[in-house]
Design a protein around this motif. Sequence first.
Motif, PDB file in Angstrom:
ATOM      1  N   LYS A 182       0.824  -1.207   0.000  1.00 46.60           N
ATOM      2  CA  LYS A 182       0.000   0.000   0.000  1.00 46.60           C
ATOM      3  C   LYS A 182       0.852   1.250   0.000  1.00 46.60           C
ATOM      4  CE  LYS A 182      -3.828  -2.136   2.421  1.00 46.60           C
ATOM      5  NZ  LYS A 182      -4.367  -2.399   3.761  1.00 46.60           N
ATOM      6  N   HIS A 183       0.304   2.260  -0.615  1.00 44.68           N
ATOM      7  CA  HIS A 183       0.789   3.617  -0.391  1.00 44.68           C
ATOM      8  C   HIS A 183       0.705   3.893   1.090  1.00 44.68           C
ATOM      9  CE1 HIS A 183       1.297   5.256  -4.316  1.00 44.68           C
ATOM     10  NE2 HIS A 183       1.264   6.502  -3.867  1.00 44.68           N
ATOM     11  N   ILE A 184       1.722   4.482   1.636  1.00 41.46           N
ATOM     12  CA  ILE A 184       1.645   4.782   3.060  1.00 41.46           C
ATOM     13  C   ILE A 184       0.989   6.149   3.226  1.00 41.46           C
ATOM     14  CG2 ILE A 184       2.969   5.047   5.180  1.00 41.46           C
ATOM     15  CD1 ILE A 184       5.118   3.270   3.694  1.00 41.46           C
ATOM     16  N   PRO A 185      -0.155   6.215   3.871  1.00 45.15           N
ATOM     17  CA  PRO A 185      -0.872   7.491   3.948  1.00 45.15           C
ATOM     18  C   PRO A 185      -0.131   8.488   4.824  1.00 45.15           C
ATOM     19  CG  PRO A 185      -1.952   5.847   5.310  1.00 45.15           C
ATOM     20  CD  PRO A 185      -0.860   5.140   4.570  1.00 45.15           C
ATOM     21  N   PRO A 186      -0.324   9.771   4.577  1.00 50.24           N
ATOM     22  CA  PRO A 186       0.379  10.801   5.350  1.00 50.24           C
ATOM     23  C   PRO A 186       0.236  10.608   6.865  1.00 50.24           C
ATOM     24  CG  PRO A 186      -0.823  11.808   3.549  1.00 50.24           C
ATOM     25  CD  PRO A 186      -1.186  10.355   3.547  1.00 50.24           C
ATOM     26  N   GLU A 187      -0.941  10.156   7.287  1.00 51.91           N
ATOM     27  CA  GLU A 187      -1.138   9.949   8.726  1.00 51.91           C
ATOM     28  C   GLU A 187      -0.100   8.993   9.297  1.00 51.91           C
ATOM     29  OE1 GLU A 187      -3.463   9.980   6.513  1.00 51.91           O
ATOM     30  OE2 GLU A 187      -5.312  10.896   7.246  1.00 51.91           O
ATOM     31  N   ARG A 188       0.127   7.875   8.566  1.00 53.10           N
ATOM     32  CA  ARG A 188       1.090   6.876   9.050  1.00 53.10           C
ATOM     33  C   ARG A 188       2.499   7.422   8.989  1.00 53.10           C
ATOM     34  NH1 ARG A 188       1.503   3.734  11.685  1.00 53.10           N
ATOM     35  NH2 ARG A 188       2.077   1.722  10.833  1.00 53.10           N
ATOM     36  N   VAL A 189       2.774   8.190   7.927  1.00 51.27           N
ATOM     37  CA  VAL A 189       4.116   8.767   7.801  1.00 51.27           C
ATOM     38  C   VAL A 189       4.374   9.706   8.969  1.00 51.27           C
ATOM     39  CG1 VAL A 189       5.619  10.223   6.392  1.00 51.27           C
ATOM     40  CG2 VAL A 189       4.120   8.555   5.283  1.00 51.27           C
ATOM     41  N   VAL A 190       3.389  10.567   9.248  1.00 53.20           N
ATOM     42  CA  VAL A 190       3.558  11.531  10.341  1.00 53.20           C
ATOM     43  C   VAL A 190       3.760  10.793  11.666  1.00 53.20           C
ATOM     44  CG1 VAL A 190       2.401  13.332  11.679  1.00 53.20           C
ATOM     45  CG2 VAL A 190       2.290  13.360   9.179  1.00 53.20           C
ATOM     46  N   GLU A 191       2.971   9.761  11.841  1.00 53.44           N
ATOM     47  CA  GLU A 191       3.071   8.972  13.074  1.00 53.44           C
ATOM     48  C   GLU A 191       4.477   8.393  13.224  1.00 53.44           C
ATOM     49  OE1 GLU A 191       0.988   4.843  14.164  1.00 53.44           O
ATOM     50  OE2 GLU A 191      -0.393   6.332  13.368  1.00 53.44           O
ATOM     51  N   HIS A 192       4.956   7.813  12.120  1.00 55.51           N
ATOM     52  CA  HIS A 192       6.270   7.177  12.175  1.00 55.51           C
ATOM     53  C   HIS A 192       7.374   8.224  12.364  1.00 55.51           C
ATOM     54  CE1 HIS A 192       9.111   3.968  11.679  1.00 55.51           C
ATOM     55  NE2 HIS A 192       9.703   4.560  10.644  1.00 55.51           N
ATOM     56  N   LEU A 193       7.248   9.331  11.648  1.00 53.73           N
ATOM     57  CA  LEU A 193       8.266  10.383  11.792  1.00 53.73           C
ATOM     58  C   LEU A 193       8.268  10.920  13.216  1.00 53.73           C
ATOM     59  CD1 LEU A 193       7.971  12.475   8.485  1.00 53.73           C
ATOM     60  CD2 LEU A 193       9.658  10.734   9.095  1.00 53.73           C
ATOM     61  N   THR A 194       7.079  11.063  13.791  1.00 50.12           N
ATOM     62  CA  THR A 194       6.997  11.558  15.163  1.00 50.12           C
ATOM     63  C   THR A 194       7.778  10.633  16.090  1.00 50.12           C
ATOM     64  OG1 THR A 194       4.802  12.418  14.667  1.00 50.12           O
ATOM     65  CG2 THR A 194       5.410  12.264  16.976  1.00 50.12           C
ATOM     66  N   PHE A 195       7.602   9.332  15.871  1.00 47.72           N
ATOM     67  CA  PHE A 195       8.314   8.355  16.691  1.00 47.72           C
ATOM     68  C   PHE A 195       9.826   8.452  16.480  1.00 47.72           C
ATOM     69  CE2 PHE A 195      10.331   4.112  16.538  1.00 47.72           C
ATOM     70  CZ  PHE A 195      10.316   3.809  17.897  1.00 47.72           C
ATOM     71  N   VAL A 196      10.224   8.421  15.206  1.00 44.84           N
ATOM     72  CA  VAL A 196      11.657   8.423  14.895  1.00 44.84           C
ATOM     73  C   VAL A 196      12.334   9.690  15.422  1.00 44.84           C
ATOM     74  CG1 VAL A 196      13.305   8.602  12.992  1.00 44.84           C
ATOM     75  CG2 VAL A 196      11.477   6.904  12.905  1.00 44.84           C
ATOM     76  N   LEU A 197      11.689  10.848  15.200  1.00 42.16           N
ATOM     77  CA  LEU A 197      12.312  12.113  15.617  1.00 42.16           C
ATOM     78  C   LEU A 197      12.369  12.196  17.137  1.00 42.16           C
ATOM     79  CD1 LEU A 197      10.699  14.487  12.983  1.00 42.16           C
ATOM     80  CD2 LEU A 197      13.081  13.710  13.086  1.00 42.16           C
ATOM     81  N   GLY A 198      11.364  11.617  17.786  1.00 41.18           N
ATOM     82  CA  GLY A 198      11.399  11.570  19.246  1.00 41.18           C
ATOM     83  C   GLY A 198      12.600  10.770  19.716  1.00 41.18           C
ATOM     84  N   GLU A 199      12.828   9.616  19.079  1.00 43.85           N
ATOM     85  CA  GLU A 199      13.974   8.770  19.435  1.00 43.85           C
ATOM     86  C   GLU A 199      15.287   9.483  19.149  1.00 43.85           C
ATOM     87  OE1 GLU A 199      13.985   5.219  20.524  1.00 43.85           O
ATOM     88  OE2 GLU A 199      12.073   6.060  21.199  1.00 43.85           O
ATOM     89  N   GLU A 200      15.295  10.257  18.065  1.00 46.50           N
ATOM     90  CA  GLU A 200      16.525  10.936  17.661  1.00 46.50           C
ATOM     91  C   GLU A 200      16.740  12.220  18.435  1.00 46.50           C
ATOM     92  OE1 GLU A 200      18.832  10.320  14.997  1.00 46.50           O
ATOM     93  OE2 GLU A 200      18.044   8.278  14.940  1.00 46.50           O
ATOM     94  N   GLY A 201      15.720  12.656  19.188  1.00 46.28           N
ATOM     95  CA  GLY A 201      15.818  13.903  19.934  1.00 46.28           C
ATOM     96  C   GLY A 201      15.879  15.130  19.032  1.00 46.28           C
ATOM     97  N   VAL A 202      15.142  15.077  17.925  1.00 49.67           N
ATOM     98  CA  VAL A 202      15.107  16.225  17.008  1.00 49.67           C
ATOM     99  C   VAL A 202      13.789  16.987  17.227  1.00 49.67           C
ATOM    100  CG1 VAL A 202      14.997  16.934  14.595  1.00 49.67           C
ATOM    101  CG2 VAL A 202      16.504  15.057  15.278  1.00 49.67           C
TER     102      VAL A 202
END
Length: 618
Positions: A182-202
């Motif tokens: 599937k195309h990854i919908p923006p909602e999922r992308v935002v969710e994942h980025l939120t997680f990753v950036l939180g882990e990265e401390g950005v």
Amino acid sequence: MSYQVLARKWRPRTFHELVGQAHVQRALVNALDQGRLHHAYLFTGTRGVGKTTLARILAKCLNCTAGGQGDAGITSTPCGQCDSCRAIDEGRFVDLIEVDAASRTKVEDTRELLDNVQYAPTQGRYKVYLIDEVHMLSTSSFNALLKTLEEPPPHVKFLLATTDPQKLPPTVLSRCLQFTLKHIPPERVVEHLTFVLGEEGVAFEEGALWLLGKAADGSMRDAMSLTDQAIAFGQGAIHHADVAAMLGTLDHRHVLALVEALADVDVARLLGEIAQLAEQGPDFAAVLDDVTAILHRLAVAQMVPDAVDNGHGDRDTVLALAARFTAEDVQLYYQIGIQGRGDMAHAPALRSALEMTLLRMLAFRPQGVPRPPATPLPLQSQRPSAETPAAPPSSAPPATSALSAEPTPPVEPVPPAEPTPPSEQAPSAEPPWATDEAPPMVEPLSSPHPSSGPEPASPEPVAESAPEPAPPVAAEAPAPDTAPPGRLDHAGWLEGFGALKLGGLTRNLAAHCQLKSDDGETLALRLDPSQAAMQAEVHDTRIAKALASNGIERRVTMSAEALDLTLETPQTRDARVGQERQAKALDTLNRDPHIQELKQAFGATFMDNGVMPAGHAD
Ligand SMILES: [Zn+2]
């Protein structure tokens, strides 16, 4: 330690880390856990949705040695630590063979590849072939592949990937287990980025992530790469403005503002917003695309509110906007939007094409564009020039009040020459020649024009009902309120002329007339002598009839004689207004910085008659 890009650092290493492809994940995990793996899988889906990642995970599942050697070691949760897992993660596992069919379409390439299929894996238990863009293979290559797929060696798994499964032969399709990534919908992308950036401390602004999520267009890999760029751009943090600048995306708020103006049917604001947008030098075609995209979401919002996506983090705004449009308008605007998009190719300038498309939406809406002022002179802006035929009959009702001789509300006309008592709640009862409230599109007369009516000034009782019984013309005209009740003066003649249902020659003649006198029974017109040859009694009758249908019962006499040079005729007035507008339009254009640039760079000049002011016919 050197910086590792996010897309690689956060590439999913197990099925459980895979974002947005739960259906594939579940099928493969079950198959692995139950030891019932198919020998060929076909993944369809656009770039960046995780085909290579899936292949690597599967290769690890099949080859991880943590669970022990032999087939018993197959697991849906590879350790990620053993030699095989690490080799695969680092892209140096010899038994994971990635082929880009787009660059190896020849049958020799395929043969060479497939010749090796029969040999046992060198490093692990299974050989995993990932053939990307498999639809690019030639027919003979497909035939070679088909033979292998029919009788695959037990130690081989095929992962075929394509963006275009329709181009695969049915014989190949039927031998694969097919999954649509599937195309990854923006909602999922935002969710994942939120997680990753939180882990990265950005640090980040959420709006920026929505921009990234949209720009990624369904690809998590693109989303991660863009996020890397955004971090570099924002020097360690992710700001909305930076990301918008980086992506060259339009600030979504501008697009929403355009749709707001459409909702309010506010043409002035619409053009103002476009002018503001223009300062950023946007891609006007993209602006139109964004507008139609919102219209689509409005249509969804009107019918299935729960289905509205939060693609720009603007779900609530879209739902609120949806309530301000009718479903028919949204459909119509969308249709006009996409047609206007196609027409842009032929438009002389993209900005004007955008403006015309948005204006067309309003012009064609069934309810029409409401005329801003509700004054007793409603037809001013529609008044045709002296040479054009009279307004269509549909505009007749409001016209009644424009030349109405009696000072009553237009709703209940009373026979002329019988002034009724003033009506308190009806300022609109004001006779047309005693008002200064012209619609804004009409420029007030600025030339001197004393009343030609012989009657002395005597303020009408009805004038009390009007808040400001000021003259219809510029301040220097003293005459207008000198017309006695129920009498027409020259200013009224000029103002009301456009509403008269006159056509052809009669209108042309009347347009060259000044009002000489009106005694309540006979209206005397002074005709420009240059038109005398055309004069005939039939025109008097027609003018009388047109006046009568506007509530003014008069006998009309027209006589050719020298005009009063201090007065205008409807014809000279229209000509003057047209010239003033022309001059104003030219002046505006000349002051436009873009045009100044053109003039300087190319010596551009305006062509004669090439500039037409808006509302030219007025
Ligand atoms: Zn392992």
